[in-house]
Design a protein around this motif. Structure first.
Motif, PDB file in Angstrom:
ATOM      1  N   ALA A  92       0.834  -1.199   0.000  1.00 44.34           N
ATOM      2  CA  ALA A  92       0.000   0.000   0.000  1.00 44.34           C
ATOM      3  C   ALA A  92       0.867   1.246   0.000  1.00 44.34           C
ATOM      4  CB  ALA A  92      -0.917  -0.020   1.219  1.00 44.34           C
ATOM      5  N   MET A  93       1.900   1.212   0.811  1.00 46.59           N
ATOM      6  CA  MET A  93       2.747   2.375   0.925  1.00 46.59           C
ATOM      7  C   MET A  93       3.514   2.640  -0.369  1.00 46.59           C
ATOM      8  SD  MET A  93       4.601   3.459   4.171  1.00 46.59           S
ATOM      9  CE  MET A  93       5.462   4.983   4.305  1.00 46.59           C
ATOM     10  N   ALA A  94       4.024   1.586  -0.980  1.00 42.11           N
ATOM     11  CA  ALA A  94       4.760   1.756  -2.234  1.00 42.11           C
ATOM     12  C   ALA A  94       3.854   2.374  -3.293  1.00 42.11           C
ATOM     13  CB  ALA A  94       5.300   0.416  -2.708  1.00 42.11           C
ATOM     14  N   LEU A  95       2.656   1.820  -3.424  1.00 44.75           N
ATOM     15  CA  LEU A  95       1.732   2.336  -4.439  1.00 44.75           C
ATOM     16  C   LEU A  95       1.340   3.765  -4.131  1.00 44.75           C
ATOM     17  CD1 LEU A  95       0.435   0.931  -6.954  1.00 44.75           C
ATOM     18  CD2 LEU A  95       1.771  -0.539  -5.461  1.00 44.75           C
ATOM     19  N   LYS A  96       1.134   4.051  -2.863  1.00 42.98           N
ATOM     20  CA  LYS A  96       0.750   5.408  -2.479  1.00 42.98           C
ATOM     21  C   LYS A  96       1.841   6.398  -2.881  1.00 42.98           C
ATOM     22  CE  LYS A  96      -0.347   8.534   1.089  1.00 42.98           C
ATOM     23  NZ  LYS A  96      -1.617   9.039   1.522  1.00 42.98           N
ATOM     24  N   LEU A  97       3.094   6.040  -2.671  1.00 43.71           N
ATOM     25  CA  LEU A  97       4.184   6.959  -2.993  1.00 43.71           C
ATOM     26  C   LEU A  97       4.325   7.149  -4.501  1.00 43.71           C
ATOM     27  CD1 LEU A  97       6.713   5.741  -0.316  1.00 43.71           C
ATOM     28  CD2 LEU A  97       5.689   8.008  -0.452  1.00 43.71           C
ATOM     29  N   MET A  98       4.034   6.099  -5.228  1.00 42.67           N
ATOM     30  CA  MET A  98       4.153   6.239  -6.683  1.00 42.67           C
ATOM     31  C   MET A  98       2.980   7.042  -7.255  1.00 42.67           C
ATOM     32  SD  MET A  98       5.818   2.663  -8.025  1.00 42.67           S
ATOM     33  CE  MET A  98       5.104   1.553  -6.856  1.00 42.67           C
ATOM     34  N   ARG A  99       1.850   6.993  -6.562  1.00 44.63           N
ATOM     35  CA  ARG A  99       0.658   7.683  -7.048  1.00 44.63           C
ATOM     36  C   ARG A  99       0.244   8.742  -6.029  1.00 44.63           C
ATOM     37  NH1 ARG A  99      -2.910   4.478 -10.045  1.00 44.63           N
ATOM     38  NH2 ARG A  99      -4.103   6.400 -10.061  1.00 44.63           N
ATOM     39  N   TRP A 100       1.199   9.527  -5.529  1.00 49.71           N
ATOM     40  CA  TRP A 100       0.986  10.358  -4.341  1.00 49.71           C
ATOM     41  C   TRP A 100      -0.354  11.068  -4.342  1.00 49.71           C
ATOM     42  CZ3 TRP A 100       3.623  10.540   0.137  1.00 49.71           C
ATOM     43  CH2 TRP A 100       3.262  11.562   1.029  1.00 49.71           C
ATOM     44  N   ASP A 101      -0.515  11.990  -5.313  1.00 53.82           N
ATOM     45  CA  ASP A 101      -1.774  12.732  -5.311  1.00 53.82           C
ATOM     46  C   ASP A 101      -2.696  12.079  -6.327  1.00 53.82           C
ATOM     47  OD1 ASP A 101      -3.798  14.448  -5.202  1.00 53.82           O
ATOM     48  OD2 ASP A 101      -2.562  16.269  -5.315  1.00 53.82           O
ATOM     49  N   GLY A 156      -3.081  -4.157  10.985  1.00 54.58           N
ATOM     50  CA  GLY A 156      -2.200  -3.820   9.870  1.00 54.58           C
ATOM     51  C   GLY A 156      -2.951  -3.548   8.577  1.00 54.58           C
ATOM     52  N   ARG A 157      -3.902  -4.419   8.268  1.00 55.75           N
ATOM     53  CA  ARG A 157      -4.647  -4.219   7.022  1.00 55.75           C
ATOM     54  C   ARG A 157      -5.460  -2.937   7.075  1.00 55.75           C
ATOM     55  NH1 ARG A 157      -3.926  -8.458   3.903  1.00 55.75           N
ATOM     56  NH2 ARG A 157      -2.958 -10.207   4.979  1.00 55.75           N
ATOM     57  N   GLY A 158      -5.953  -2.590   8.245  1.00 53.75           N
ATOM     58  CA  GLY A 158      -6.656  -1.318   8.420  1.00 53.75           C
ATOM     59  C   GLY A 158      -5.721  -0.160   8.123  1.00 53.75           C
ATOM     60  N   ILE A 159      -4.505  -0.254   8.647  1.00 47.81           N
ATOM     61  CA  ILE A 159      -3.522   0.806   8.401  1.00 47.81           C
ATOM     62  C   ILE A 159      -3.264   0.930   6.900  1.00 47.81           C
ATOM     63  CG2 ILE A 159      -1.120   1.486   8.771  1.00 47.81           C
ATOM     64  CD1 ILE A 159      -1.311   0.085  11.509  1.00 47.81           C
ATOM     65  N   ALA A 160      -3.149  -0.213   6.243  1.00 47.40           N
ATOM     66  CA  ALA A 160      -2.917  -0.202   4.792  1.00 47.40           C
ATOM     67  C   ALA A 160      -4.072   0.484   4.073  1.00 47.40           C
ATOM     68  CB  ALA A 160      -2.742  -1.632   4.289  1.00 47.40           C
ATOM     69  N   GLN A 161      -5.291   0.189   4.519  1.00 45.49           N
ATOM     70  CA  GLN A 161      -6.477   0.831   3.913  1.00 45.49           C
ATOM     71  C   GLN A 161      -6.424   2.342   4.083  1.00 45.49           C
ATOM     72  OE1 GLN A 161      -8.928  -0.512   2.262  1.00 45.49           O
ATOM     73  NE2 GLN A 161      -9.301  -2.620   2.921  1.00 45.49           N
ATOM     74  N   ILE A 162      -6.061   2.759   5.304  1.00 45.54           N
ATOM     75  CA  ILE A 162      -6.024   4.196   5.579  1.00 45.54           C
ATOM     76  C   ILE A 162      -4.993   4.874   4.693  1.00 45.54           C
ATOM     77  CG2 ILE A 162      -5.475   5.929   7.339  1.00 45.54           C
ATOM     78  CD1 ILE A 162      -6.584   3.877   9.394  1.00 45.54           C
ATOM     79  N   LEU A 163      -3.825   4.220   4.540  1.00 43.37           N
ATOM     80  CA  LEU A 163      -2.759   4.790   3.722  1.00 43.37           C
ATOM     81  C   LEU A 163      -3.245   5.107   2.314  1.00 43.37           C
ATOM     82  CD1 LEU A 163       0.397   2.645   4.579  1.00 43.37           C
ATOM     83  CD2 LEU A 163       0.142   5.101   4.867  1.00 43.37           C
ATOM     84  N   THR A 164      -4.100   4.264   1.789  1.00 38.56           N
ATOM     85  CA  THR A 164      -4.526   4.442   0.396  1.00 38.56           C
ATOM     86  C   THR A 164      -5.980   4.896   0.314  1.00 38.56           C
ATOM     87  OG1 THR A 164      -5.095   2.114   0.334  1.00 38.56           O
ATOM     88  CG2 THR A 164      -2.927   2.720  -0.493  1.00 38.56           C
ATOM     89  N   ASP A 165      -6.486   5.453   1.404  1.00 38.34           N
ATOM     90  CA  ASP A 165      -7.883   5.895   1.437  1.00 38.34           C
ATOM     91  C   ASP A 165      -8.840   4.788   1.008  1.00 38.34           C
ATOM     92  OD1 ASP A 165      -7.321   8.400   2.316  1.00 38.34           O
ATOM     93  OD2 ASP A 165      -6.994   9.201   0.300  1.00 38.34           O
ATOM     94  N   GLY A 166      -8.483   3.594   1.282  1.00 40.60           N
ATOM     95  CA  GLY A 166      -9.369   2.495   0.947  1.00 40.60           C
ATOM     96  C   GLY A 166      -9.424   2.162  -0.528  1.00 40.60           C
ATOM     97  N   LYS A 167      -8.562   2.802  -1.322  1.00 43.86           N
ATOM     98  CA  LYS A 167      -8.618   2.546  -2.763  1.00 43.86           C
ATOM     99  C   LYS A 167      -7.601   1.497  -3.161  1.00 43.86           C
ATOM    100  CE  LYS A 167     -10.075   7.148  -4.211  1.00 43.86           C
ATOM    101  NZ  LYS A 167      -9.564   8.032  -3.121  1.00 43.86           N
ATOM    102  N   GLN A 168      -7.858   0.891  -4.313  1.00 38.98           N
ATOM    103  CA  GLN A 168      -6.846   0.007  -4.888  1.00 38.98           C
ATOM    104  C   GLN A 168      -6.220   0.726  -6.077  1.00 38.98           C
ATOM    105  OE1 GLN A 168      -8.212  -3.884  -5.991  1.00 38.98           O
ATOM    106  NE2 GLN A 168      -6.121  -4.596  -6.359  1.00 38.98           N
ATOM    107  N   PHE A 169      -4.930   1.017  -5.965  1.00 36.95           N
ATOM    108  CA  PHE A 169      -4.223   1.697  -7.050  1.00 36.95           C
ATOM    109  C   PHE A 169      -3.539   0.690  -7.938  1.00 36.95           C
ATOM    110  CE2 PHE A 169      -3.320   5.080  -3.641  1.00 36.95           C
ATOM    111  CZ  PHE A 169      -4.579   5.617  -3.809  1.00 36.95           C
ATOM    112  N   THR A 170      -3.378   1.053  -9.178  1.00 31.38           N
ATOM    113  CA  THR A 170      -2.493   0.257 -10.031  1.00 31.38           C
ATOM    114  C   THR A 170      -1.444   1.185 -10.609  1.00 31.38           C
ATOM    115  OG1 THR A 170      -4.022   0.579 -11.841  1.00 31.38           O
ATOM    116  CG2 THR A 170      -4.122  -1.524 -10.694  1.00 31.38           C
TER     117      THR A 170
END
Ligand SMILES: Nc1ncnc2c1ncn2[C@@H]1O[C@H](COP(=O)(O)OP(=O)(O)OP(=O)(O)O)[C@@H](O)[C@H]1O
Ligand SMILES: [Mg+2]
Lengths: 354, 510
Positions: A92-101, A156-170
Motif C-alpha cells: 500500500a505504501m509503495a503504491l501510495k508513494l508512486m501515485r501520491w496525489d 495492519g490491514r486497516g492501516i494499509a487501507q487508511i494509507l490508500t484511502d481504501g482505494k486500490q491503485f495500479t
C-alpha cells in the motif's frame, strides 16, 4: 564402515532429511502426472528460464523471505503473526508513494510521483519499525509474542487501507515492475532477491554469534541474561528483521500484480511461513533452528500448491488437500517415526559390523 | 534371607552415543532398608535409577521386583508397579498449585467425574503437616523457594504408597532442619518396610541414614557394603579410585598486606529483599558468605552482579564508581556470577558444552565479534580438561551430562571470562567429593592469581576451610564478619542462632 553407518542413523534422525524425502516424493508424483514436469527451457523472446520447477521457486519467494525471519522468531520461542498484514502495508505504501496525489494522477502509467528510492525505502523502513514495535511489546512489555503480534495482524490491514484511502491503485511504472516480474540474466528477479536474502541471513546468523544468541535466548532466557546476553536487544532485533523481510515480500507481491490489495495481499502468509519453519525442523518451543531447513520447507509448501493445481482439485478443496499433505509430512518427521527408522538403520549397521 | 529382597537388578547395561553409562551393574535392595547409591559425577547413578523407572531403556540385563521380572516403559508405569521417584532435577509444574502438583495424575474424584478439590486440598494440607511445612497448598508452586519445592516433590513421592522410594540427590537444596525432617520421614517409611534408594554427595548423610551402600565408578559396579564395612576415607577412595590426600591439603589464599580493594559496596539494598549491606573484598581475597537459606546471600550476590539492580548505595570496582544495571554491565567490568539454580539460570539445555562454555566470553565481545570455531573448541577443551568434565567430546548437549558435570560446565563458562571478581553461589552443590576439592583448589588458585572470589555456601566446613573472611547473614542483613583463619563452625552457628545483637558485638571485637 563404522563411521558411514553411524552417519546413516544420524541422517534418519534429522528432520531435514525427511523434509527432503517428502519434497522428492511430491515431485515424483507431479512427474508421473505430467512427464514434462522437470523440463526447464529458456524463453526465446526474453532469455529467461521457465518451467514448473522454476515457477515453484519463483512463487515461493515471498514465503521463503518471510520465513527466514520467522525462523528466528520461532527459535526465540515466539512467533510473528503480523507478517501477512505487513505485506499489505508495504504494498500500500509503495503504491501510495508512486501515485501520491491520486486525484491528479488518475490514470496509471509509466511514472512515479515520488522518487523510486522513496517508494522502495519508505515501505521497508515502515515495516521494520512495525516489527520493532512488536519486539518492544514482547521484550520490554513482557507480552506473549502471539498476542503482541496479533495486534498488528488485526490492525495492519486497516492501516494499509487508511494509507490508500481504501482505494486500490495500479501502476505501470517500469522500474517497479522489475522487482516482481523482471529478471537478472536468465533468472527471474524474485528468485534473485530471495537468494540474496537467504545468503545474507545465513551469513548474518552463522558468521556472527547472533544465531547462537538467538538459540540461547530461545532455550533459556533467564540463563542467557545472566550470561551477559542482552536478551531484550536480541528479541527486538529479530522482530525488526521479520518486519523488514515482510516489507521486501510486500514489494515483490505488489510488483507482481502492479497494484496494492490491502484485503488479499499476504493473506495466510503467517501460517505458511510458520509451517515452512516447522517442516524445516525448527521446533515451536524454540532453540535450535535451521535456515536451510526453512528454505526447503517453504519450497515444499509451494510444491504442494502446484501439485494441487495439477491434480485438478476444485478450488474449495485446495486448502483441505494442502493440509492433508502437510500433515503427512509432519507425521513423517515426528519423533517416533524418525526413531523407528533410526533404530532400523542402527540395527542394520550392527548386523554388518557383527 | 532371600525373601527379604524386593528388588534385584542384574547385569544392567546402558549405552549412550559415545559412552557406556552402565556396564554389567548388579544392584539389590532389601525390604526396610535405606540403601545409598554412591559414585562420582557421571558414574551412572541417575542412569541406573532412570533405567529402573523406565526413563532410559536398558540394552541388557534384568530387573526383578518381588520375584517378577519387570520392564517399565515410563515413570507412570513404574509408579503403578510400586516404584516412586524423586528425580535429581525437580520436575513439577511451577504454575500449578502445590496441591495440584502433589496429586497430579491421581486426583481424588467426585462421583468419578469431576475433581474433588476440597479433599485434594485437605489431603495436601495433611501431608504438608507431616513434613512440618506451613504453606498454603492452593498457591502456585513457583511462589515458594527451591527448598520447599524440593520438599513438595518428596512429599508427592512419599504419599504414593509405594514399595520402593527413590531419592536422587533430594537434599541438595535443603537446610539442616529440612534434612532432619526428611530423615525422620525416611525412618518411618523404613519401619513400614519400604525399600529406599538414596543418592547424595553428602557423605555424612550417608552414614547417618543408610544401612547399606553400593558404589559405582565410571559405569562399573565397585561393590555393595554394609554401612560399617567402610569408613569415610575408604569410601571416598573406592569412589574416586585413588587416594584423596589433596582434599585435606588445601591452603587458604594469602592476601598481600598491601592488596588494594577490588570491590566495595556501600549500603546497597533492595526493599523486601536485602535491607542494607556493606561489603568489600580485596584483590586475591576469598570472602565467604554464610547464613541460612533465604538469609539474603543470593540477593546480595545478585546486586553485586547487576542481576538485580541495587535500589540505593554505591558499588566501587578498583576504586571507581560503577553502575551495574544488568549482568552485561557487570561482565564488562570483569565480574562473574555462577548462579545457584543450575537448571533455571545456568544451563542452556539444547546447546552443546562448547557453546555453553563460550557464551559469557562471547556476550562480552558482542555478537559482531564472533569467536572462531577453533577458538571456541580450544576454550572448551581447555576447561573440559581443567575441570575434569566427564564427556566424550565438547559437542555433547549439556542437558545430557550428569548433574555435577553440568555444574562444572557453568563454572567453566565463568572461569573462561578471566574475571577480576568471581561470585560463586553454591558452586559445589551436587558435586562429588573429588570434584568438590578440585573446585575449592581452583578457587584458591584463582585467588593466588589476584582474583577476588566471593563464595556462598551452606556447608560451613568448606567455607571455613577456604575463606579469608566470612560474612554472616541472617534475616536479610549482615550480622557479622569473622576471620576465616580463627573462627570455628560453632562460632558461626552461634552467631546465626543468636542473631544481630551478639553478631554486632562480635564484629566490633574482630
Ligand atoms: N540422555 C543422555 N544422553 C547421552 N548421555 C547421557 C544421557 N544421560 C546420561 N548420559 C551420560 O551417562 C553418564 C552417567 O550419567 P548419570 O547422570 O547417570 O551420572 P550420575 O552418577 O547421576 O552423576 P551426578 O552425580 O553428576 O548426578 C554420563 O557420562 C552422562 O554424560
Ligand atoms: Mg545424577
Amino acid at each position: 564402515m563404522k563411521k558411514r553407518s553411524f552417519n546413516l542413523a544420524s541422517l534418519t534422525r534429522s528432520k531435514i532429511t525427511w523434509a527432503v524425502v517428502a519434497e522428492v516424493l511430491i515431485l515424483l508424483v507431479c512427474f508421473v502426472i505430467r512427464p514434462d514436469f522437470f523440463s526447464i527451457k529458456i524463453q526465446e523472446s526474453t532469455g529467461v528460464l521457465y518451467g514448473s520447477l522454476i515457477d515453484i521457486v519463483n512463487r515461493s519467494a515471498e514465503i521463503s523471505i518471510i520465513a527466514m525471519g520467522m525462523t528466528l522468531a520461532i527459535a526465540l520461542g515466539g512467533t510473528d503473526l503480523s507478517v501477512g498484514a505487513l505485506v499489505a502495508v508495504s504494498g500500500a505504501m509503495a503504491l501510495k508513494l508512486m501515485r501520491w496525489d491520486v486525484l491528479e494522477y488518475v490514470t496509471p502509467g509509466n511514472y512515479s510521483v515520488k522518487p523510486f528510492w522513496m517508494a522502495i525505502l519508505f515501505p521497508l523502513i515502515t515495516c521494520t519499525l512495525m516489527g520493532l514495535f512488536n519486539g518492544v511489546l514482547i521484550a520490554k512489555g513482557g507480552m506473549q509474542p502471539f498476542i503482541a503480534t496479533l495486534i498488528l495482524m488485526v490492525s495492519g490491514r486497516g492501516i494499509a487501507q487508511i494509507l490508500t484511502d481504501g482505494k486500490q491503485f495500479t501502476t505501470m511504472y517500469a522500474p517497479f515492475k522489475v522487482i516482481g516480474q523482471g529478471n537478472l540474466g536468465p533468472i527471474p528477479m524474485p528468485i534473485v532477491i530471495m537468494a540474496v536474502v537467504c545468503i545474507l541471513m545465513g551469513l548474518f546468523v552463522r558468521k556472527t554469534a547472533f544465531g547462537t544468541f538467538v538459540e540461547s535466548v530461545g532455550v533459556n532466557r533467564s540463563a542467557s541474561r545472566l550470561s551477559g546476553i542482552s536478551s531484550d536487544a536480541v528479541i527486538m532485533i529479530v522482530y525488526s528483521i521479520t518486519g523488514f523481510l515482510s516489507g521486501i515480500a510486500g514489494l515483490i507481491y505488489s510488483s507482481r500484480i502492479m497494484s496494492n490489495d490491502s484485503n488479499n495481499a499476504g493473506i495466510n502468509y503467517e501460517m505458511d511461513a510458520i509451517l515452512a519453519v516447522v517442516i524445516g525442523g525448527t521446533a515451536m518451543t524454540g532453540g535450535r533452528f535451521s535456515l536451510v531447513g526453512t528454505l526447503i520447507g517453504s519450497i515444499i509448501i509451494r510444491t504442494i500448491v502446484t501439485f494441487v493445481y495439477y491434480f485438478g482439485i476444485v478450488a474449495e478443496a485446495t486448502m483441505a488437500f494442502k493440509a492433508l499433505i502437510i500433515a503427512v509430512v509432519i507425521i513423517l518427521q515426528s519423533e517416533p517415526v524418525r526413531e523407528y527408522f533410526a533404530r532400523r538403520s542402527d540395527k542394520r549397521a550392527m548386523v554388518k559390523r557383527g | 534371607m532371600p525373601d527379604n529382597i524386593i528388588l534385584e537388578m542384574k547385569q544392567i547395561e546402558i549405552t549412550f552415543p559415545g559412552v557406556k553409562a552402565l556396564d554389567q551393574v548388579d544392584f539389590t535392595l532389601r525390604k526396610g532398608e535405606v540403601h545409598s547409591l554412591l559414585g562420582e559425577n557421571g558414574a551412572g547413578k541417575s542412569t541406573l535409577i532412570k533405567c529402573l523407572t523406565g526413563v532410559n531403556h536398558k540394552d541388557a540385563g534384568q530387573i526383578i521386583l518381588d520375584g517378577v521380572e519387570i520392564n517399565p516403559q515410563s515413570p507412570e508405569q513404574a509408579m503403578e508397579m510400586g516404584i516412586s521417584t524423586v528425580f535429581q532435577e525437580i520436575n513439577l509444574c511451577p504454575n500449578l498449585t502445590v496441591a495440584e502438583n502433589i496429586f497430579i495424575g491421581r486426583q481424588p474424584m467426585k462421583r468419578g467425574r469431576t475433581i474433588d478439590w476440597k479433599t485434594m486440598n485437605r489431603r495436601a494440607d495433611e501431608l504438608m503437616e507431616r513434613f512440618h511445612l506451613d504453606i498454603d497448598v492452593t498457591r502456585p508452586l513457583s511462589f515458594y523457594s527451591t527448598a520447599i519445592q524440593q520438599m513438595v516433590s518428596i512429599a508427592r513421592a512419599v504419599d504414593v504408597k509405594a514399595k520402593i522410594l527413590i531419592l536422587d540427590e533430594p537434599t541438595s537444596s535443603l537446610d539442616d532442619n529440612e534434612v532432619k525432617l526428611l530423615f525422620d520421614v525416611m525412618r518411618d517409611l523404613r519401619e513400614e518396610g519400604m525399600g529406599i534408594i538414596f543418592i547424595t554427595h553428602f557423605l555424612d548423610q550417608v552414614y547417618e541414614i543408610s544401612d547399606r551402600m553400593t558404589i559405582l565408578r565410571n559405569g562399573h559396579l565397585i561393590g555393595s557394603y554394609g554401612i560399617h564395612d567402610l569408613n569415610k576415607v575408604q569410601l571416598v577412595t573406592e569412589m574416586i579410585g585413588k587416594d584423596i590426600d589433596v582434599i585435606f591439603n588445601l591452603k587458604r589464599a594469602d592476601v598481600k598486606a598491601d592488596a588494594a580493594y577490588m570491590l566495595e559496596a556501600e549500603h546497597i539494598g533492595i526493599p523486601g529483599k536485602v535491607k542494607d549491606i556493606s561489603v568489600n573484598i580485596k584483590e586475591g581475597e576469598l570472602l565467604g558468605f554464610a547464613g541460612l537459606l533465604g538469609s539474603g546471600r543470593t540477593e546480595t550476590a545478585e546486586m553485586l552482579f547487576g542481576a538485580e539492580k541495587t535500589a540505593k548505595g554505591s558499588i566501587r570496582k578498583k576504586g571507581k564508581d560503577v553502575s551495574l544495571k544488568n549482568p552485561h554491565d557487570a561482565i564488562m567490568e570483569k565480574i562473574a556470577f555462577c548462579p545457584e539454580d543450575r537448571k533455571l539460570d545456568g544451563i542452556i539445555g539444547d546447546l552443546s558444552i562448547r557453546e555453553n562454555i563460550m557464551l559469557a566470553v562471547q556476550a562480552r565481545r558482542g555478537f559482531l565479534h564472533p569467536m572462531s570455531r577453533s577458538e571456541q573448541e580450544k576454550l572448551a577443551d581447555k576447561y573440559i580438561k581443567a575441570l575434569g568434565i566427564a564427556t566424550p567430546d565438547a559437542e555433547k548437549k549439556i542437558a545430557e551430562l550428569s548433574g555435577g558435570n553440568q555444574q562444572k560446565v557453568i563454572l567453566a563458562r565463568w572461569m573462561a571470562t578471566e574475571p577480576d571478581v568471581l561470585i560463586l553461589d553454591e558452586p559445589t552443590r551436587g558435586i562429588d567429593v573429588g570434584a568438590k576439592a578440585e573446585i575449592q583448589r581452583l578457587m584458591l588458585e584463582m585467588c593466588g592469581d589476584g582474583v577476588s572470589v566471593i563464595f556462598i555456601s551452606s556447608e560451613l566446613d568448606e567455607i571455613i576451610r577456604c575463606s579469608n573472611r566470612i560474612v554472616i547473614m541472617r534475616d536479610r542483613e549482615k550480622v557479622a564478619e569473622v576471620d576465616g583463619a580463627t573462627c570455628t563452625q560453632q562460632n558461626i552457628l552461634n552467631i546465626i542462632a543468636e542473631g544481630s545483637v551478639a553478631g554486632k558485638d562480635k564484629e566490633a571485637g574482630v
